[in-house]
Design an enzyme around this catalytic site. Structure first.
Site, PDB file in Angstrom:
ATOM      1  N   ASP A  85       1.366   4.660   0.799  1.00 22.71           N
ATOM      2  CA  ASP A  85       0.606   5.578   1.983  1.00 22.71           C
ATOM      3  C   ASP A  85       0.786   7.182   1.215  1.00 22.71           C
ATOM      4  O   ASP A  85       1.973   7.061   0.407  1.00 22.71           O
ATOM      5  CB  ASP A  85       1.645   5.861   3.161  1.00 22.71           C
ATOM      6  CG  ASP A  85       0.844   6.156   4.146  1.00 22.71           C
ATOM      7  OD1 ASP A  85      -0.207   5.848   4.604  1.00 22.71           O
ATOM      8  OD2 ASP A  85       1.167   7.665   4.088  1.00 22.71           O
ATOM      9  N   GLU A 141      -2.710   4.682  -1.853  1.00 24.06           N
ATOM     10  CA  GLU A 141      -3.915   5.550  -1.176  1.00 24.06           C
ATOM     11  C   GLU A 141      -3.934   6.951  -1.508  1.00 24.06           C
ATOM     12  O   GLU A 141      -3.102   7.736  -0.922  1.00 24.06           O
ATOM     13  CB  GLU A 141      -3.041   5.751   0.611  1.00 24.06           C
ATOM     14  CG  GLU A 141      -4.252   6.334   1.651  1.00 24.06           C
ATOM     15  CD  GLU A 141      -3.517   7.446   2.663  1.00 24.06           C
ATOM     16  OE1 GLU A 141      -4.878   8.013   3.173  1.00 24.06           O
ATOM     17  OE2 GLU A 141      -2.649   7.303   2.660  1.00 24.06           O
ATOM     18  N   ARG A 148       0.929  -1.251   0.189  1.00 22.94           N
ATOM     19  CA  ARG A 148      -0.217   0.405   0.287  1.00 22.94           C
ATOM     20  C   ARG A 148       0.529   1.206  -0.257  1.00 22.94           C
ATOM     21  O   ARG A 148       1.784   1.330   0.365  1.00 22.94           O
ATOM     22  CB  ARG A 148      -1.062  -0.298   1.573  1.00 22.94           C
ATOM     23  CG  ARG A 148      -1.407   1.624   1.263  1.00 22.94           C
ATOM     24  CD  ARG A 148      -2.194   1.423   2.801  1.00 22.94           C
ATOM     25  NE  ARG A 148      -3.342   1.886   3.183  1.00 22.94           N
ATOM     26  CZ  ARG A 148      -3.064   3.178   3.820  1.00 22.94           C
ATOM     27  NH1 ARG A 148      -1.252   3.406   3.919  1.00 22.94           N
ATOM     28  NH2 ARG A 148      -4.009   4.377   3.860  1.00 22.94           N
TER      29      ARG A 148
END
Ligand code: BGC
Ligand code: MG
Length: 554
Positions: free
Chosen positions: A212, A254, A210
């Protein structure tokens, strides 16, 4: 720039695994403490893998577990290639990864690369003097008036995106807390260093990462410093490297932005494989509050198509506040008014509460919201504890109240740890509705009717339907706007989903003529419904009830 480093790649996940995944989001710190020091750890997580497998999910997303001063619960990283000592060692992580893979669970970890902790050696060097070779790894300025007008994200704590560094007597740029200086992605050395972080973890065998805070990588004067073309170039560079060395691994963006601004993060299938759909989440809560499908249908209709190999990540709750950045001012007021009357429930631009308390612990609403999560287009993510209906503690400060220990059983520590309750990294939720005596795994395992048992059934049913992960979505438009109905389709598989978003029973007539002759089979019980004909198809639904029908052709 070609990378010449050797890569050891023992493992390749199946292609597109993330499109049919069901993700369970966990913080290792909060899940299970194996050594009685009050903090969850990898050995503890390994012990609970059977539980996770049994839940039926297919992937685990872990919050940051790296060495960190823990001023942002690990999103402030001081060493990217190691494990925070209270969670274990690299060997423990390897053992976890192996055990997860053995059970068919994919693992997604965090690449927090927009910023580091100010304790990271890179920043320590960078600040040490203006001619340090790493000076240019961060964004420095002699004044604090560059990039004026760029929004502040943590509005409750930060007054500026610049902070004064007394050591080197200059300002440094940070989009989050002042102890999280932003890396300077205009420096090719930084891009290489970031690639090396991805490489380190992918070589070890993680299936996805992921990314960020990805909209904020690059800054340019006169812009919002978000979603810049230069940021997309960096993602393309990283993606190219990933494809070259680690086929079938996944990058998840994200980007808390409007759908049209998130769309470029998929590129033409050459940036991120996945991205969170942030604006959908608050609109699901609005939909059931207003008892109207409009907010949900509107946002999904405004959502651009994405390349075939890409996928949205959808969720009801996560480790952060229920963010209200991607709604209008009016919608925000409505959300605060409906879901966060008490000001302790609010933080920054959002609401720090878990799913069950948000929905007033109404089992029917909790089921409906999970039903939507599992049947709308995208890969669903379940936040740990929400499968048993855990509560929160809005008085713990920051977002700590939604990160309390997992409640395994009814003891003082909720079965999370053998330590004294006072020693835990966080108090266990102790109010009468949500304390471990009221909400815990063991008791829910005993009842076939508990939320946990129901969630398992839902997840198992979802897994039988390929169309939920990869199919098309067509919204239907029955006159009764309290009912949200859509058809998910993939090849010869057709699923009709009908949801009553309201607190009262509803009748709905749906135009299903194009499926005439088909027989709807209700998926949770296998019951056969009347054959679809020429007339509008009549259904009645109890409060917050929903149906998934497989349309059988004979
Ligand atoms: C994470 C937050 C974190 C922030 C700064 C995010 O968007 O989800 O928990 O505080 O990045 O790293
Ligand atoms: Mg421990």
């Amino acid at each position: 720039m070609a990378d010449t480093g050797k890569v050891d790649q023992p493992y390749t996940p199946p292609p597109l695994w993330y499109k049919d995944a069901i993700v369970y989001q966990i913080h290792v710190r909060t899940f299970y403490d194996s050594n009685g020091d009050g903090v969850g750890d990898f050995q503890g997580l390994i012990q609970k893998l059977d539980y996770i497998q049994n839940l039926g999910v297919t992937a685990i997303w872990l919050l940051p577990f790296y060495p960190s001063p823990l001023k942002d619960d690990g999103y402030d990283i001081s060493d990217y290639n190691s494990i925070h000592p209270s969670y274990g060692t690299l060997d423990d992580f390897r053992a976890f990864l192996q055990e997860a893979h053995r059970r068919g669970l994919h693992v997604i970890t965090e690449a927090v690369v927009n910023h580091t902790s100010d304790q990271h050696p890179w920043f320590q060097e960078s600040r040490s003097s203006k001619d340090n070779p790493r000076r240019n790894w961060y964004v420095w300025s002699d004044t604090d008036d560059r990039y004026r007008g760029v929004r502040i994200i943590f509005v409750d704590t930060e007054l500026s995106n610049w902070s004064w560094d007394p050591v080197s007597k200059a300002y440094y740029w940070h989009r989050f807390f002042s102890h999280q200086p932003d890396l300077n992605f205009d420096n090719p050395e930084v891009c290489e260093a970031v690639w090396n972080i991805l490489k380190f973890w992918m070589e070890m065998g993680v299936d996805g990462m992921r990314l960020d805070a990805v909209p904020y990588l690059v800054e340019r004067e006169g812009t919002s410093c978000e979603n810049l073309p230069e940021t997309h170039e960096i993602l393309k560079f990283l993606r190219k490297r990933v494809d070259e060395y680690f086929p079938n691994r996944m990058l998840l963006a994200e980007a808390n932005q409007w759908p049209s601004d998130v769309r470029p993060y998929f590129g033409e299938g050459d940036e991120c494989h996945m991205a969170f759909h942030f604006p959908l989440m608050p609109r699901m809560f609005m939909g059931i509050q207003l008892e109207d499908r409009k907010p949900i249908v509107d946002i999904l209709q405004q959502t651009p198509a994405i390349p075939d190999m890409c996928q949205w990540a959808i969720f009801l709750r996560n480790h952060d506040e229920l963010t209200l950045e991607m709604v209008t001012d009016e919608e925000r007021d409505y959300m605060y008014d409906s879901y966060a009357k008490d000001s302790s429930m609010r933080i920054n631009v959002g609401i720090r509460r878990r799913l069950a308390p948000l929905l007033d612990n109404d089992r029917r609403k909790i089921e409906l919201m999970n039903g939507l999560l599992m049947s709308l287009s995208g890969t669903p993510i379940v936040y740990y504890g929400d499968e048993i209906g855990m509560g929160d503690n809005i008085y713990l400060g920051d977002r700590k109240g939604v990160r309390t220990p997992m409640q395994w059983s009814g003891g003082w520590t909720g079965g999370f740890s053998l330590a004294d309750p006072e020693r835990l990294y966080s108090p266990v939720v102790s109010n009468i509705m949500y304390c471990p005596q009221a909400v815990n795994v063991i008791s829910e395992q005993r009842s076939a009717h508990s939320l946990l048992s129901w969630m398992k059934l839902l997840i198992r049913t979802r897994r039988k339907v390929k169309a939920f992960g990869s199919g098309t979505t067509e919204f239907l438009h029955p006159e009764n706007h309290r009912v949200l109905a859509y058809v998910r389709k993939l090849g010869s598989e057709t699923i009709l989903v009908v949801n009553n978003l309201s607190a009262s029973a509803q009748a709905v007539e749906i135009d299903l003529r194009k499926f005439r002759g088909a027989i709807p089979v209700e998926m949770s019980g296998g019951s056969i419904f009347p054959r679809i004909g020429e007339l509008p198809y009549l259904l009645t639904l109890g409060p917050y009830q929903f149906f998934w029908f497989r349309l059988r052709r004979i």
